[in-house]
Motif scaffolding. Structure first.
Motif, PDB file in Angstrom:
ATOM      1  N   SER A 132       0.799  -1.183   0.005  1.00 23.18           N
ATOM      2  CA  SER A 132       0.065  -0.020   0.038  1.00 23.18           C
ATOM      3  C   SER A 132       0.782   1.157   0.093  1.00 23.18           C
ATOM      4  O   SER A 132       0.567   2.315  -0.662  1.00 23.18           O
ATOM      5  N   ASP A 133       1.912   1.068   0.908  1.00 26.11           N
ATOM      6  CA  ASP A 133       2.984   2.471   0.656  1.00 26.11           C
ATOM      7  C   ASP A 133       3.494   2.540  -0.590  1.00 26.11           C
ATOM      8  O   ASP A 133       3.785   3.695  -1.248  1.00 26.11           O
ATOM      9  N   ILE A 134       3.914   1.381  -1.025  1.00 28.10           N
ATOM     10  CA  ILE A 134       4.784   1.665  -2.512  1.00 28.10           C
ATOM     11  C   ILE A 134       3.914   1.968  -3.679  1.00 28.10           C
ATOM     12  O   ILE A 134       4.181   2.984  -4.549  1.00 28.10           O
ATOM     13  N   LEU A 135       2.464   1.454  -3.602  1.00 26.40           N
ATOM     14  CA  LEU A 135       1.714   1.653  -4.767  1.00 26.40           C
ATOM     15  C   LEU A 135       0.885   2.736  -4.673  1.00 26.40           C
ATOM     16  O   LEU A 135       0.031   3.146  -5.413  1.00 26.40           O
ATOM     17  N   HIS A 136       0.853   3.422  -3.311  1.00 28.51           N
ATOM     18  CA  HIS A 136       0.010   4.582  -2.627  1.00 28.51           C
ATOM     19  C   HIS A 136      -1.502   4.108  -2.821  1.00 28.51           C
ATOM     20  O   HIS A 136      -2.315   5.097  -3.480  1.00 28.51           O
TER      21      HIS A 136
END
Length: 280
Positions: A227-231
């Motif tokens: 979720s952090d990497i793909l926003h």
């Protein structure tokens, strides 16, 4: 024939290119030993292969068949070997059912922390990510037991090919929308067959619920990282649903028959690639 068919399907990804570029994010241990034989075949077809692995690992070493890119991790080789050995010994130890589940719960937490730490070290390595972004790979080959490679594939917006034996809690069946009825598909560690009594079916049903809790606990850190990497919010089911082809190292000789989806290819024979006569 199953092995040849699986490799041909995989090679079809590069049929329009005169030698494709493949990014490989492997899982260590025996998983890698099977995958390496596929990389040798692909290299001989003149495909360019880049393997990304942590500096501290057990089996992934440099080779003439691929370019190896490593990244630092906060772990020593001794610590890695000890954790993996401890996890594996618990899996194969014969214990009462509930004791096996309790021991597995404890070990899953430890092994999950190990792999998420390595995954974060890869995804937050700006120099390595910049190198991968600039190389315009055609596909990612990865073992989704550790979904770090799939997170990277979505970040790079390239198709992914999964190379695996199976996934905990039937994540492979969930992600591909395969039927998975607990009245028919026996759960791991039950020792049940696909011909179960009524009591075994009830036990199977309750274990499926326990499996979901255990896997959600183990894979939650990967969902948060994705979720952090793909926003955007991402679940394991959604993450794995983007897999283009599933190369499964299994067949129905040793497995009970089950429903499969068209993008699943059985390559169980690849495990017999290195064969020699038995001694007298």
């Amino acid at each position: 024939y199953l092995v040849s068919g699986g490799v041909l399907v995989f090679l079809s990804l590069f049929c329009l290119a005169d030698g494709g570029k493949l990014l490989v994010v492997p899982m260590d241990g025996s998983h890698w030993l099977s995958m390496r034989s596929l990389l040798v075949a692909l290299s001989q077809k003149e495909h360019e292969i880049v393997v990304v692995a942590p500096e501290v690992n057990l089996n992934v070493k440099a080779s003439e068949y691929y370019t190896l890119k490593t990244y630092p991790v906060p772990l020593t080789e001794g610590e890695l070997g000890e954790r993996l050995h401890s996890f594996a010994s618990d899996l194969f130890e014969r214990r009462p059912f509930l004791q096996r589940i309790a021991a597995l719960y404890e070990k899953v937490q430890a092994i999950s922390e190990l792999y998420i730490s390595s995954c974060n070290s890869l995804l937050l390595n700006k120099d390595l990510i910049q190198y991968l972004e600039g190389n315009k790979f055609d596909a990612v080959l990865t073992d989704p037991v550790v979904p770090c490679g799939q997170i990277l594939a979505l970040h790079l917006s390239i198709p992914s090919v999964f190379f695996l034996r199976g996934l905990p809690c039937s994540f492979d069946l969930q992600a591909t929308q395969c039927p998975d009825p607990p009245s028919y598909i026996p759960r791991t560690f039950t020792d049940n067959s696909d011909h179960m009594t009524f009591i075994q079916r009830v036990e199977n049903f309750f274990l499926k619920s326990a499996e979901s809790f255990l896997c959600n606990f183990a894979y939650l850190p990967f969902e948060l990282t994705a979720s952090d990497i793909l926003h955007r919010p991402v679940t394991m089911k959604e993450l794995l649903s983007h897999g283009s082809i599933w190369l499964k190292r299994m067949d129905f000789v040793f497995e009970y028959p089950m429903p499969m989806m068209p993008n699943m290819v059985f390559i169980g024979g690849i495990n017999c690639g290195k064969k020699k006569p038995l001694s007298q």
